[in-house]
Motif scaffolding. Structure first.
Motif, PDB file in Angstrom:
ATOM      1  N   GLN A  88       0.811  -1.216   0.000  1.00  0.00           N
ATOM      2  CA  GLN A  88       0.000   0.000   0.000  1.00  0.00           C
ATOM      3  C   GLN A  88       0.846   1.269   0.000  1.00  0.00           C
ATOM      4  OE1 GLN A  88      -3.177   0.359   2.774  1.00  0.00           O
ATOM      5  NE2 GLN A  88      -4.186  -1.525   2.137  1.00  0.00           N
ATOM      6  N   HIS A  89       2.147   1.144   0.241  1.00  0.00           N
ATOM      7  CA  HIS A  89       3.032   2.314   0.215  1.00  0.00           C
ATOM      8  C   HIS A  89       3.481   2.659  -1.204  1.00  0.00           C
ATOM      9  CE1 HIS A  89       5.522  -1.230   0.222  1.00  0.00           C
ATOM     10  NE2 HIS A  89       6.607  -0.535  -0.064  1.00  0.00           N
ATOM     11  N   ALA A  90       3.071   1.847  -2.189  1.00  0.00           N
ATOM     12  CA  ALA A  90       3.474   2.047  -3.579  1.00  0.00           C
ATOM     13  C   ALA A  90       2.299   2.543  -4.407  1.00  0.00           C
ATOM     14  CB  ALA A  90       4.003   0.739  -4.158  1.00  0.00           C
ATOM     15  N   SER A  91       2.588   3.327  -5.421  1.00  0.00           N
ATOM     16  CA  SER A  91       1.534   3.813  -6.316  1.00  0.00           C
ATOM     17  C   SER A  91       0.897   2.644  -7.061  1.00  0.00           C
ATOM     18  CB  SER A  91       2.106   4.816  -7.317  1.00  0.00           C
ATOM     19  OG  SER A  91       2.954   4.160  -8.254  1.00  0.00           O
ATOM     20  N   ASP A  92      -0.357   2.828  -7.446  1.00  0.00           N
ATOM     21  CA  ASP A  92      -1.059   1.775  -8.194  1.00  0.00           C
ATOM     22  C   ASP A  92      -0.321   1.441  -9.490  1.00  0.00           C
ATOM     23  OD1 ASP A  92      -2.992   1.675  -6.251  1.00  0.00           O
ATOM     24  OD2 ASP A  92      -4.484   2.820  -7.374  1.00  0.00           O
ATOM     25  N   ASP A  93       0.225   2.463 -10.153  1.00  0.00           N
ATOM     26  CA  ASP A  93       0.937   2.217 -11.411  1.00  0.00           C
ATOM     27  C   ASP A  93       2.176   1.364 -11.186  1.00  0.00           C
ATOM     28  OD1 ASP A  93      -0.923   3.668 -12.828  1.00  0.00           O
ATOM     29  OD2 ASP A  93       0.287   5.488 -12.959  1.00  0.00           O
ATOM     30  N   LEU A  94       2.900   1.621 -10.108  1.00  0.00           N
ATOM     31  CA  LEU A  94       4.098   0.829  -9.821  1.00  0.00           C
ATOM     32  C   LEU A  94       3.735  -0.618  -9.536  1.00  0.00           C
ATOM     33  CD1 LEU A  94       7.118   0.504  -9.229  1.00  0.00           C
ATOM     34  CD2 LEU A  94       6.638   1.145  -6.868  1.00  0.00           C
ATOM     35  N   VAL A  95       2.691  -0.847  -8.729  1.00  0.00           N
ATOM     36  CA  VAL A  95       2.295  -2.218  -8.386  1.00  0.00           C
ATOM     37  C   VAL A  95       1.848  -2.973  -9.636  1.00  0.00           C
ATOM     38  CG1 VAL A  95       0.697  -3.638  -7.052  1.00  0.00           C
ATOM     39  CG2 VAL A  95       1.672  -1.588  -6.026  1.00  0.00           C
ATOM     40  N   ALA A  96       1.038  -2.325 -10.466  1.00  0.00           N
ATOM     41  CA  ALA A  96       0.561  -2.988 -11.685  1.00  0.00           C
ATOM     42  C   ALA A  96       1.723  -3.326 -12.616  1.00  0.00           C
ATOM     43  CB  ALA A  96      -0.448  -2.097 -12.399  1.00  0.00           C
ATOM     44  N   ALA A  97       2.674  -2.397 -12.756  1.00  0.00           N
ATOM     45  CA  ALA A  97       3.827  -2.647 -13.620  1.00  0.00           C
ATOM     46  C   ALA A  97       4.701  -3.749 -13.049  1.00  0.00           C
ATOM     47  CB  ALA A  97       4.630  -1.366 -13.799  1.00  0.00           C
ATOM     48  N   TRP A  98       4.885  -3.767 -11.735  1.00  0.00           N
ATOM     49  CA  TRP A  98       5.702  -4.802 -11.089  1.00  0.00           C
ATOM     50  C   TRP A  98       5.089  -6.186 -11.295  1.00  0.00           C
ATOM     51  CZ3 TRP A  98       4.436  -7.322  -6.199  1.00  0.00           C
ATOM     52  CH2 TRP A  98       5.423  -8.227  -5.782  1.00  0.00           C
ATOM     53  N   LYS A  99       3.781  -6.285 -11.148  1.00  0.00           N
ATOM     54  CA  LYS A  99       3.140  -7.592 -11.331  1.00  0.00           C
ATOM     55  C   LYS A  99       3.247  -8.048 -12.780  1.00  0.00           C
ATOM     56  CE  LYS A  99       0.313  -7.552  -7.224  1.00  0.00           C
ATOM     57  NZ  LYS A  99      -0.891  -8.025  -6.555  1.00  0.00           N
ATOM     58  N   ARG A 100       3.130  -7.134 -13.705  1.00  0.00           N
ATOM     59  CA  ARG A 100       3.358  -7.496 -15.101  1.00  0.00           C
ATOM     60  C   ARG A 100       4.791  -7.970 -15.298  1.00  0.00           C
ATOM     61  NH1 ARG A 100       5.696  -5.353 -19.516  1.00  0.00           N
ATOM     62  NH2 ARG A 100       4.806  -5.931 -21.566  1.00  0.00           N
ATOM     63  N   ASP A 101       5.747  -7.277 -14.679  1.00  0.00           N
ATOM     64  CA  ASP A 101       7.151  -7.654 -14.819  1.00  0.00           C
ATOM     65  C   ASP A 101       7.435  -9.030 -14.234  1.00  0.00           C
ATOM     66  OD1 ASP A 101       7.747  -5.320 -16.132  1.00  0.00           O
ATOM     67  OD2 ASP A 101       8.583  -4.301 -14.380  1.00  0.00           O
ATOM     68  N   LEU A 102       6.718  -9.417 -13.176  1.00  0.00           N
ATOM     69  CA  LEU A 102       6.882 -10.767 -12.626  1.00  0.00           C
ATOM     70  C   LEU A 102       6.588 -11.814 -13.694  1.00  0.00           C
ATOM     71  CD1 LEU A 102       5.202 -10.503  -9.082  1.00  0.00           C
ATOM     72  CD2 LEU A 102       7.645 -10.676  -9.589  1.00  0.00           C
ATOM     73  N   VAL A 103       5.559 -11.551 -14.494  1.00  0.00           N
ATOM     74  CA  VAL A 103       5.184 -12.480 -15.558  1.00  0.00           C
ATOM     75  C   VAL A 103       6.230 -12.470 -16.672  1.00  0.00           C
ATOM     76  CG1 VAL A 103       3.412 -13.061 -17.255  1.00  0.00           C
ATOM     77  CG2 VAL A 103       2.737 -12.189 -15.001  1.00  0.00           C
ATOM     78  N   VAL A 104       6.635 -11.275 -17.083  1.00  0.00           N
ATOM     79  CA  VAL A 104       7.636 -11.151 -18.153  1.00  0.00           C
ATOM     80  C   VAL A 104       8.936 -11.855 -17.761  1.00  0.00           C
ATOM     81  CG1 VAL A 104       9.075  -9.517 -19.439  1.00  0.00           C
ATOM     82  CG2 VAL A 104       6.650  -9.012 -19.045  1.00  0.00           C
ATOM     83  N   THR A 105       9.371 -11.657 -16.517  1.00  0.00           N
ATOM     84  CA  THR A 105      10.621 -12.255 -16.048  1.00  0.00           C
ATOM     85  C   THR A 105      10.523 -13.770 -15.993  1.00  0.00           C
ATOM     86  OG1 THR A 105      11.129 -10.271 -14.753  1.00  0.00           O
ATOM     87  CG2 THR A 105      12.281 -12.298 -14.150  1.00  0.00           C
ATOM     88  N   ALA A 106       9.396 -14.288 -15.491  1.00  0.00           N
ATOM     89  CA  ALA A 106       9.222 -15.741 -15.418  1.00  0.00           C
ATOM     90  C   ALA A 106       9.278 -16.372 -16.799  1.00  0.00           C
ATOM     91  CB  ALA A 106       7.897 -16.071 -14.726  1.00  0.00           C
TER      92      ALA A 106
END
Length: 408
Positions: free
Chosen positions: A70-88
């Motif tokens: 919750q300390h992170a912006s919504d855009d950062l969280v959404a991008a990070w979760k997408r990156d988890l998929v890209v990295t995997a």
């Protein structure tokens, strides 16, 4: 005192500095200081905050362990979760279009598990603190629906009635069409007086259903869930998509992939999240390891109107995956396995080669592993859509569209 720069977010949502050192509640690019304890920093001070750092929208965020980001912006969280998929996927050499994350809104979690502990003066209800058994009351949780937000008095009463002083109750509450479906674990053994007391609570709190260690205490009305055009009564504590928004999103994606298929196999079908909506246009074979869930699916189909035939089978797909000759007649296959993935079933799909596969997953790593098997068998991963039903957490779900190269 140790000072570090956070390089990235780890898979659990903690900041990661060179070492690696794990630093909770920090963001990439931040300069932070703290006390070194093993491979972690504690007693952290933010020396230079990230521009993506925001004020947590929930007043309980610092103490409650229910949310990590919750300390992170919504855009950062959404991008990070997408990156988890890209990295995997990249680990297995897979490149494809990964769409921006679709996130469920606040106050949309229709299912949550509360901890309830009996105390000398009554009971305490809430979620566990970070990495702790301590219970943090969360009277204004912004994750759960309004229907779940007021369950504290019920959970307190359940704890006073049947909790041991040695441990907390696990109170799983699911919002249904006709009220709350409550499943309790970790309580005292049932006896006559406790059963009577619990039945009274079921009535007093107007619950749809109350179960205690999988034993039915009372059911005022069937705790039905809407799945497509059907109404399904899941077994107590059965798997259900965390939000209605998430269920609708995943279903629409699967329907898009399956398209005009006339015969579909739905593997790891649960209570029919995909099988029943797909049956509006296609005949479906639904296979699930839990016999009570497949029975609920079958009952929902039989009572629904306007659906094509749905055949059901209770079968452990880890030990007895569907074989190529069983898969040969299907135009498309849908699968939604648990976190371990579906290696055995994927191996048989790679041999059977149905033209279309819609793969739903809650684990990017096992999805990528299984995607590599399908790619080696001649499938093209056309696109992946991350879906975030567990807002502000480290979890991400996804849907992948596979098609045999020669059918494109």
């Amino acid at each position: 005192m140790t000072t570090v720069t956070i390089e990235r977010l780890g898979q659990q949502g903690d900041g990661v500095a060179p070492g690696p050192l794990f630093v909770p509640l920090t963001l990439p690019g931040e300069i932070v200081s703290g006390t070194l304890e093993g491979d972690a920093l504690v007693d952290i001070s933010i020396e230079a905050p990230s521009s993506d750092r925001v004020k947590a929208p929930c007043s309980h965020f610092r103490s409650c362990g229910g949310c990590q980001l919750q300390h992170a912006s919504d855009d950062l969280v959404a991008a990070w979760k997408r990156d988890l998929v890209v990295t995997a996927l990249a680990v297995h050499g897979i490149e494809t279009e990964v769409h921006p994350t679709i996130t469920s809104p606040e106050k949309s979690r229709r299912r949550a598990t509360f901890a309830a502990r009996r105390t000398k003066k009554g009971a305490m209800v809430g979620f566990h603190a970070r990495k702790s058994d301590a219970i943090i009351p969360v009277p204004n949780c912004i994750l759960v629906t309004d229907g779940l937000a007021g369950v504290a008095p019920l959970a307190e009463a359940l704890a006073v009635a049947g909790a041991s002083r040695k441990g907390a109750l696990s109170v799983t509450v699911t919002e249904g069409l006709e009220g709350l479906d409550v499943a309790v674990a970790g309580g005292k053994p049932l006896d006559g007086p406790l059963r009577i007391l619990l039945a009274g609570l079921c009535e007093a709190h107007r619950l749809a259903r109350l179960t205690w260690e999988d034993e039915l205490i009372g059911m005022r009305v069937p705790p039905a869930q809407a799945i497509g055009n059907a109404s399904v009564i899941p077994p107590p504590g059965a798997f259900l998509q965390a939000t209605q928004h998430g269920q609708d999103t995943l279903t629409a994606l699967v329907q898009k992939i399956v398209g005009g298929a006339k015969s579909v196999a739905d593997l790891f079908a649960g209570c029919g999240t995909f099988a029943l909506p797909l049956a509006e246009k296609a005949e479906v074979l639904a296979v699930e390891g839990a016999s009570d869930m497949i029975a609920a699916l079958d009952a929902g189909w039989r009572q629904a109107q306007g659906l094509k035939r749905v055949r059901t089978e209770a079968r452990d797909l880890f030990r007895r995956p569907l074989l190529p000759d069983e898969l040969a007649r299907f135009d498309a296959v849908v699968l939604d396995p648990p976190r371990a993935g579906a290696a055995a079933q994927i191996a048989e799909l790679a041999k059977a080669k149905p033209p279309i596969i819609a793969h739903v997953s809650c684990n990017p790593q096992t999805f990528a592993r299984d995607a590599a098997t399908l790619q080696d068998a001649g499938y093209v991963l056309e696109w992946v859509q991350p879906v975030d039903q567990f807002r502000w957490s480290a979890h991400v779900e996804l849907v992948g569209s596979f098609r045999l190269a020669h059918t494109r």
